[in-house]
Motif scaffolding. Sequence first.
Motif, mmCIF file in Angstrom:
data_model
loop_
_atom_site.group_PDB
_atom_site.id
_atom_site.type_symbol
_atom_site.label_atom_id
_atom_site.label_comp_id
_atom_site.label_asym_id
_atom_site.label_seq_id
_atom_site.Cartn_x
_atom_site.Cartn_y
_atom_site.Cartn_z
ATOM 1 N N LYS A 230 0.834 -1.207 0.000
ATOM 2 C CA LYS A 230 0.000 0.000 0.000
ATOM 3 C C LYS A 230 0.866 1.254 0.000
ATOM 4 O O LYS A 230 0.580 2.223 -0.706
ATOM 5 C CB LYS A 230 -0.925 -0.005 1.220
ATOM 6 C CG LYS A 230 -2.001 -1.061 1.190
ATOM 7 C CD LYS A 230 -2.813 -1.035 2.497
ATOM 8 C CE LYS A 230 -3.823 -2.155 2.556
ATOM 9 N NZ LYS A 230 -4.532 -2.190 3.864
ATOM 10 N N LEU A 233 2.341 1.806 -3.481
ATOM 11 C CA LEU A 233 1.346 2.321 -4.423
ATOM 12 C C LEU A 233 1.086 3.803 -4.174
ATOM 13 O O LEU A 233 0.963 4.589 -5.122
ATOM 14 C CB LEU A 233 0.044 1.532 -4.294
ATOM 15 C CG LEU A 233 0.091 0.060 -4.740
ATOM 16 C CD1 LEU A 233 -1.224 -0.636 -4.386
ATOM 17 C CD2 LEU A 233 0.363 -0.050 -6.232
ATOM 18 N N ARG A 234 1.026 4.184 -2.921
ATOM 19 C CA ARG A 234 0.774 5.589 -2.595
ATOM 20 C C ARG A 234 1.983 6.464 -2.940
ATOM 21 O O ARG A 234 1.836 7.534 -3.550
ATOM 22 C CB ARG A 234 0.436 5.716 -1.111
ATOM 23 C CG ARG A 234 0.052 7.135 -0.688
ATOM 24 C CD ARG A 234 -0.263 7.244 0.782
ATOM 25 N NE ARG A 234 0.894 6.940 1.620
ATOM 26 C CZ ARG A 234 1.055 5.823 2.297
ATOM 27 N NH1 ARG A 234 0.135 4.869 2.244
ATOM 28 N NH2 ARG A 234 2.131 5.626 3.034
ATOM 29 N N SER A 239 -1.605 4.290 -7.092
ATOM 30 C CA SER A 239 -2.868 3.866 -6.469
ATOM 31 C C SER A 239 -4.065 4.070 -7.387
ATOM 32 O O SER A 239 -4.968 3.223 -7.450
ATOM 33 C CB SER A 239 -3.088 4.623 -5.160
ATOM 34 O OG SER A 239 -2.089 4.314 -4.219
ATOM 35 N N ASP A 240 -4.083 5.210 -8.095
ATOM 36 C CA ASP A 240 -5.227 5.517 -8.955
ATOM 37 C C ASP A 240 -5.187 4.758 -10.279
ATOM 38 O O ASP A 240 -6.169 4.798 -11.030
ATOM 39 C CB ASP A 240 -5.273 7.021 -9.242
ATOM 40 C CG ASP A 240 -5.532 7.839 -7.979
ATOM 41 O OD1 ASP A 240 -6.149 7.295 -7.049
ATOM 42 O OD2 ASP A 240 -5.104 9.005 -7.933
ATOM 43 N N TYR A 244 -7.606 -2.127 -6.771
ATOM 44 C CA TYR A 244 -7.077 -2.790 -5.572
ATOM 45 C C TYR A 244 -8.202 -3.543 -4.873
ATOM 46 O O TYR A 244 -9.253 -2.975 -4.560
ATOM 47 C CB TYR A 244 -6.472 -1.754 -4.625
ATOM 48 C CG TYR A 244 -5.718 -2.337 -3.459
ATOM 49 C CD1 TYR A 244 -4.358 -2.621 -3.560
ATOM 50 C CD2 TYR A 244 -6.354 -2.604 -2.249
ATOM 51 C CE1 TYR A 244 -3.656 -3.157 -2.491
ATOM 52 C CE2 TYR A 244 -5.667 -3.136 -1.180
ATOM 53 C CZ TYR A 244 -4.322 -3.417 -1.298
ATOM 54 O OH TYR A 244 -3.628 -3.955 -0.248
#
Length: 298
Positions: A230, A233-234, A239-240, A244
Amino acid sequence: MKAYTIFRGLVRLRKLRRLKWLWLSLLIGGVLCYGALEGWQRYDHEFAVADELPYYHVKPRPADDTLRVVIIGDSWAEWHVTLGCDSLIQKYAHRVTEEPLKCVTRGKSGAKTKDVYHFMFTSQTKEVTWDHDYCTQPLLEEHPDYCVIMVGINDCWKKRPLSYYTGNYRLILRLLLANGIRPVVMEIPDFDLTGWIDLHSIKIKYPYRFFSLLFGIWDDDIDVFRNALKDMLRETGLSDSVLYIPQDHWLPKNHNFTEDIYQQDHVHLNLDGLHVLDSCIITDIIADWEKRNRNTQP
Protein backbone atom coordinates in the motif's frame (compact mmCIF):
# COMPACT_ATOMS: atom_id res chain seq x y z
CA MET A 1 81.76 -28.97 0.60
CA LYS A 2 79.37 -31.01 2.63
CA ALA A 3 78.31 -27.97 4.66
CA TYR A 4 77.74 -25.99 1.45
CA THR A 5 75.55 -28.76 0.05
CA ILE A 6 73.50 -28.83 3.24
CA PHE A 7 73.16 -25.03 3.09
CA ARG A 8 71.95 -25.15 -0.52
CA GLY A 9 69.51 -27.90 0.42
CA LEU A 10 68.11 -25.77 3.23
CA VAL A 11 67.76 -22.76 0.91
CA ARG A 12 65.96 -24.88 -1.68
CA LEU A 13 63.68 -26.31 0.99
CA ARG A 14 62.85 -22.82 2.20
CA LYS A 15 62.05 -21.76 -1.37
CA LEU A 16 59.83 -24.80 -1.83
CA ARG A 17 58.01 -23.94 1.39
CA ARG A 18 57.53 -20.39 0.19
CA LEU A 19 56.23 -21.64 -3.16
CA LYS A 20 53.97 -24.05 -1.34
CA TRP A 21 52.47 -21.23 0.73
CA LEU A 22 52.23 -19.06 -2.36
CA TRP A 23 50.28 -21.70 -4.27
CA LEU A 24 48.17 -22.44 -1.22
CA SER A 25 47.40 -18.74 -0.81
CA LEU A 26 46.47 -18.46 -4.49
CA LEU A 27 44.23 -21.50 -4.18
CA ILE A 28 42.50 -20.20 -1.06
CA GLY A 29 42.12 -16.77 -2.65
CA GLY A 30 40.61 -18.29 -5.76
CA VAL A 31 38.16 -20.36 -3.73
CA LEU A 32 37.16 -17.31 -1.68
CA CYS A 33 36.67 -15.18 -4.79
CA TYR A 34 34.61 -17.90 -6.44
CA GLY A 35 32.55 -18.32 -3.28
CA ALA A 36 32.01 -14.58 -3.01
CA LEU A 37 30.92 -14.39 -6.65
CA GLU A 38 28.56 -17.33 -6.26
CA GLY A 39 27.22 -15.85 -3.04
CA TRP A 40 26.60 -12.46 -4.65
CA GLN A 41 24.90 -14.04 -7.66
CA ARG A 42 22.66 -16.07 -5.37
CA TYR A 43 21.87 -12.99 -3.29
CA ASP A 44 21.13 -11.00 -6.44
CA HIS A 45 18.85 -13.76 -7.73
CA GLU A 46 17.03 -14.46 -4.47
CA PHE A 47 16.91 -11.13 -2.63
CA ALA A 48 17.53 -8.22 -5.02
CA VAL A 49 14.94 -6.45 -7.14
CA ALA A 50 15.06 -7.45 -10.80
CA ASP A 51 16.66 -5.16 -13.36
CA GLU A 52 13.86 -3.52 -15.30
CA LEU A 53 13.73 -5.04 -18.77
CA PRO A 54 12.90 -3.07 -21.94
CA TYR A 55 9.17 -2.79 -22.50
CA TYR A 56 7.55 -4.69 -25.31
CA HIS A 57 4.35 -3.41 -26.88
CA VAL A 58 1.27 -5.58 -27.24
CA LYS A 59 -0.94 -5.50 -30.31
CA PRO A 60 -3.93 -3.12 -30.41
CA ARG A 61 -7.00 -4.08 -28.46
CA PRO A 62 -9.50 -6.01 -30.63
CA ALA A 63 -12.40 -3.83 -31.80
CA ASP A 64 -15.16 -5.84 -30.17
CA ASP A 65 -17.25 -5.77 -27.01
CA THR A 66 -15.51 -8.73 -25.31
CA LEU A 67 -14.05 -7.97 -21.90
CA ARG A 68 -10.72 -9.78 -21.62
CA VAL A 69 -9.22 -10.78 -18.27
CA VAL A 70 -5.87 -12.46 -17.65
CA ILE A 71 -4.79 -13.89 -14.29
CA ILE A 72 -1.09 -14.37 -13.53
CA GLY A 73 0.80 -15.35 -10.41
CA ASP A 74 1.77 -18.16 -8.09
CA SER A 75 0.05 -21.36 -6.94
CA TRP A 76 -3.24 -19.53 -6.38
CA ALA A 77 -3.31 -18.79 -10.10
CA GLU A 78 -2.16 -22.34 -10.85
CA TRP A 79 -5.00 -23.82 -8.77
CA HIS A 80 -7.36 -21.48 -10.60
CA VAL A 81 -6.39 -23.30 -13.80
CA THR A 82 -6.34 -26.76 -12.22
CA LEU A 83 -9.87 -26.43 -10.85
CA GLY A 84 -11.23 -25.02 -14.10
CA CYS A 85 -12.13 -21.63 -12.72
CA ASP A 86 -11.57 -19.61 -15.91
CA SER A 87 -14.97 -20.83 -17.03
CA LEU A 88 -16.29 -20.08 -13.54
CA ILE A 89 -15.37 -16.42 -13.89
CA GLN A 90 -17.09 -16.30 -17.26
CA LYS A 91 -20.17 -17.89 -15.66
CA TYR A 92 -20.29 -15.24 -12.95
CA ALA A 93 -19.81 -12.51 -15.54
CA HIS A 94 -23.00 -13.53 -17.32
CA ARG A 95 -24.92 -12.82 -14.11
CA VAL A 96 -23.85 -9.18 -13.91
CA THR A 97 -23.29 -8.09 -17.51
CA GLU A 98 -24.55 -8.86 -20.98
CA GLU A 99 -21.13 -8.26 -22.51
CA PRO A 100 -19.10 -11.38 -23.36
CA LEU A 101 -16.07 -12.07 -21.19
CA LYS A 102 -12.98 -14.17 -21.77
CA CYS A 103 -10.64 -15.23 -18.95
CA VAL A 104 -7.26 -16.98 -19.25
CA THR A 105 -5.02 -17.88 -16.29
CA ARG A 106 -1.40 -18.96 -16.01
CA GLY A 107 0.45 -19.47 -12.73
CA LYS A 108 3.36 -21.34 -11.21
CA SER A 109 3.50 -22.87 -7.76
CA GLY A 110 6.23 -21.33 -5.62
CA ALA A 111 6.63 -18.22 -7.78
CA LYS A 112 7.66 -14.99 -6.09
CA THR A 113 7.16 -11.49 -7.46
CA LYS A 114 10.51 -11.55 -9.26
CA ASP A 115 9.60 -14.83 -10.98
CA VAL A 116 6.20 -13.50 -12.03
CA TYR A 117 7.89 -10.42 -13.49
CA HIS A 118 10.36 -12.51 -15.49
CA PHE A 119 7.58 -14.79 -16.72
CA MET A 120 6.16 -11.70 -18.45
CA PHE A 121 9.10 -11.85 -20.86
CA THR A 122 9.55 -14.74 -23.29
CA SER A 123 13.30 -14.15 -23.51
CA GLN A 124 13.63 -14.74 -19.77
CA THR A 125 12.01 -18.17 -19.89
CA LYS A 126 13.33 -19.67 -23.13
CA GLU A 127 16.60 -20.76 -21.53
CA VAL A 128 14.85 -23.10 -19.09
CA THR A 129 12.35 -25.23 -20.96
CA TRP A 130 10.22 -26.12 -17.95
CA ASP A 131 9.81 -22.42 -17.20
CA HIS A 132 8.71 -21.63 -20.73
CA ASP A 133 5.33 -23.19 -20.00
CA TYR A 134 4.72 -20.45 -17.44
CA CYS A 135 5.57 -17.52 -19.70
CA THR A 136 2.71 -15.01 -19.65
CA GLN A 137 3.88 -12.73 -22.46
CA PRO A 138 1.64 -14.52 -25.04
CA LEU A 139 -1.37 -13.83 -22.81
CA LEU A 140 -0.49 -10.17 -22.43
CA GLU A 141 0.16 -9.75 -26.14
CA GLU A 142 -3.55 -10.43 -26.72
CA HIS A 143 -4.10 -7.05 -25.02
CA PRO A 144 -6.43 -7.99 -22.16
CA ASP A 145 -8.38 -5.21 -20.51
CA TYR A 146 -7.47 -6.39 -16.99
CA CYS A 147 -4.63 -8.41 -15.52
CA VAL A 148 -5.29 -9.93 -12.08
CA ILE A 149 -2.06 -10.40 -10.10
CA MET A 150 -2.05 -13.21 -7.55
CA VAL A 151 1.38 -13.12 -5.95
CA GLY A 152 3.00 -12.43 -2.59
CA ILE A 153 2.42 -15.53 -0.49
CA ASN A 154 5.85 -16.96 -1.37
CA ASP A 155 7.59 -13.62 -0.81
CA CYS A 156 5.95 -13.59 2.61
CA TRP A 157 6.60 -17.10 3.91
CA LYS A 158 10.07 -17.28 2.37
CA LYS A 159 10.86 -14.03 4.22
CA ARG A 160 12.06 -11.96 1.29
CA PRO A 161 12.87 -8.31 2.01
CA LEU A 162 9.94 -5.92 1.78
CA SER A 163 11.91 -3.95 -0.82
CA TYR A 164 12.16 -7.14 -2.92
CA TYR A 165 8.41 -7.65 -2.79
CA THR A 166 7.38 -4.06 -3.50
CA GLY A 167 10.18 -3.39 -6.00
CA ASN A 168 9.38 -6.37 -8.21
CA TYR A 169 5.66 -5.74 -7.87
CA ARG A 170 6.21 -2.20 -9.12
CA LEU A 171 7.97 -3.56 -12.22
CA ILE A 172 4.99 -5.83 -12.93
CA LEU A 173 2.63 -2.85 -12.70
CA ARG A 174 4.80 -0.60 -14.87
CA LEU A 175 4.88 -3.11 -17.73
CA LEU A 176 1.10 -3.60 -17.62
CA LEU A 177 0.36 0.12 -17.46
CA ALA A 178 2.79 0.86 -20.29
CA ASN A 179 0.60 -1.35 -22.48
CA GLY A 180 -2.74 0.05 -21.37
CA ILE A 181 -3.65 -3.03 -19.32
CA ARG A 182 -5.39 -2.27 -16.03
CA PRO A 183 -3.74 -4.15 -13.14
CA VAL A 184 -5.95 -5.80 -10.53
CA VAL A 185 -3.90 -5.92 -7.33
CA MET A 186 -5.00 -8.78 -5.09
CA GLU A 187 -3.89 -8.12 -1.53
CA ILE A 188 -2.03 -11.07 0.02
CA PRO A 189 -4.83 -13.20 1.50
CA ASP A 190 -4.92 -14.83 4.90
CA PHE A 191 -3.12 -18.15 5.03
CA ASP A 192 -1.66 -20.26 7.83
CA LEU A 193 1.81 -18.73 7.62
CA THR A 194 3.34 -20.33 10.73
CA GLY A 195 1.78 -23.71 10.05
CA TRP A 196 2.97 -23.67 6.44
CA ILE A 197 6.55 -22.92 7.47
CA ASP A 198 6.49 -25.66 10.11
CA LEU A 199 5.33 -28.21 7.53
CA HIS A 200 8.71 -27.95 5.81
CA SER A 201 11.94 -29.69 6.76
CA ILE A 202 14.51 -28.11 9.06
CA LYS A 203 16.91 -27.39 6.20
CA ILE A 204 14.20 -25.28 4.56
CA LYS A 205 12.45 -23.54 7.44
CA TYR A 206 15.52 -22.55 9.51
CA PRO A 207 17.15 -20.56 6.69
CA TYR A 208 13.85 -18.68 6.31
CA ARG A 209 13.84 -17.99 10.04
CA PHE A 210 17.35 -16.60 9.63
CA PHE A 211 16.19 -14.43 6.72
CA SER A 212 13.42 -13.04 8.93
CA LEU A 213 16.03 -11.84 11.41
CA LEU A 214 18.35 -10.60 8.66
CA PHE A 215 15.67 -8.49 6.99
CA GLY A 216 13.88 -7.32 10.13
CA ILE A 217 10.67 -9.31 9.61
CA TRP A 218 10.52 -10.49 13.18
CA ASP A 219 7.14 -12.16 13.30
CA ASP A 220 5.01 -14.33 11.05
CA ASP A 221 3.04 -11.28 10.03
CA ILE A 222 1.34 -10.88 6.66
CA ASP A 223 0.29 -7.32 7.41
CA VAL A 224 3.83 -5.95 7.06
CA PHE A 225 3.80 -7.06 3.40
CA ARG A 226 0.29 -5.75 2.83
CA ASN A 227 1.17 -2.38 4.32
CA ALA A 228 4.44 -2.18 2.37
CA LEU A 229 2.55 -2.68 -0.89
CA LYS A 230 0.00 0.00 0.00
CA ASP A 231 2.82 2.39 0.87
CA MET A 232 4.54 1.68 -2.45
CA LEU A 233 1.35 2.32 -4.42
CA ARG A 234 0.77 5.59 -2.59
CA GLU A 235 4.37 6.83 -2.77
CA THR A 236 4.74 6.05 -6.49
CA GLY A 237 1.36 7.51 -7.40
CA LEU A 238 0.15 4.17 -8.77
CA SER A 239 -2.87 3.87 -6.47
CA ASP A 240 -5.23 5.52 -8.96
CA SER A 241 -3.93 3.39 -11.83
CA VAL A 242 -4.81 0.01 -10.36
CA LEU A 243 -7.92 -1.79 -9.14
CA TYR A 244 -7.08 -2.79 -5.57
CA ILE A 245 -9.00 -5.67 -3.95
CA PRO A 246 -8.29 -6.05 -0.20
CA GLN A 247 -8.51 -9.55 1.21
CA ASP A 248 -11.24 -8.63 3.70
CA HIS A 249 -13.41 -7.55 0.76
CA TRP A 250 -14.08 -11.15 -0.18
CA LEU A 251 -12.71 -13.40 2.58
CA PRO A 252 -15.27 -14.11 5.34
CA LYS A 253 -14.43 -12.66 8.74
CA ASN A 254 -13.34 -15.11 11.43
CA HIS A 255 -12.91 -17.80 8.79
CA ASN A 256 -10.27 -19.59 10.90
CA PHE A 257 -9.00 -21.35 7.77
CA THR A 258 -12.16 -23.42 7.63
CA GLU A 259 -12.08 -26.20 5.08
CA ASP A 260 -15.38 -24.89 3.75
CA ILE A 261 -13.20 -22.62 1.61
CA TYR A 262 -9.58 -23.70 2.24
CA GLN A 263 -7.79 -26.87 1.30
CA GLN A 264 -6.29 -29.01 4.07
CA ASP A 265 -3.02 -27.08 3.92
CA HIS A 266 -4.87 -23.89 5.02
CA VAL A 267 -2.91 -22.02 2.35
CA HIS A 268 -4.81 -22.60 -0.89
CA LEU A 269 -8.50 -22.21 -1.62
CA ASN A 270 -10.65 -25.16 -2.58
CA LEU A 271 -13.28 -24.95 -5.30
CA ASP A 272 -15.87 -23.38 -2.99
CA GLY A 273 -13.32 -20.81 -1.88
CA LEU A 274 -12.52 -19.97 -5.48
CA HIS A 275 -16.24 -19.48 -6.09
CA VAL A 276 -16.20 -16.80 -3.38
CA LEU A 277 -13.02 -15.19 -4.71
CA ASP A 278 -14.00 -15.21 -8.38
CA SER A 279 -17.43 -13.78 -7.64
CA CYS A 280 -15.75 -10.80 -5.96
CA ILE A 281 -13.09 -10.36 -8.65
CA ILE A 282 -15.49 -10.29 -11.57
CA THR A 283 -18.02 -8.08 -9.79
CA ASP A 284 -15.32 -5.51 -8.99
CA ILE A 285 -13.83 -5.68 -12.48
CA ILE A 286 -17.15 -5.15 -14.23
CA ALA A 287 -18.08 -2.31 -11.88
CA ASP A 288 -14.71 -0.68 -12.58
CA TRP A 289 -15.07 -1.31 -16.33
CA GLU A 290 -18.50 0.30 -16.49
CA LYS A 291 -17.37 3.24 -14.37
CA ARG A 292 -14.35 3.91 -16.56
CA ASN A 293 -16.40 3.64 -19.73
CA ARG A 294 -18.91 6.15 -18.38
CA ASN A 295 -16.10 8.57 -17.56
CA THR A 296 -14.65 8.34 -21.09
CA GLN A 297 -17.93 8.88 -22.90
CA PRO A 298 -18.47 12.41 -24.26
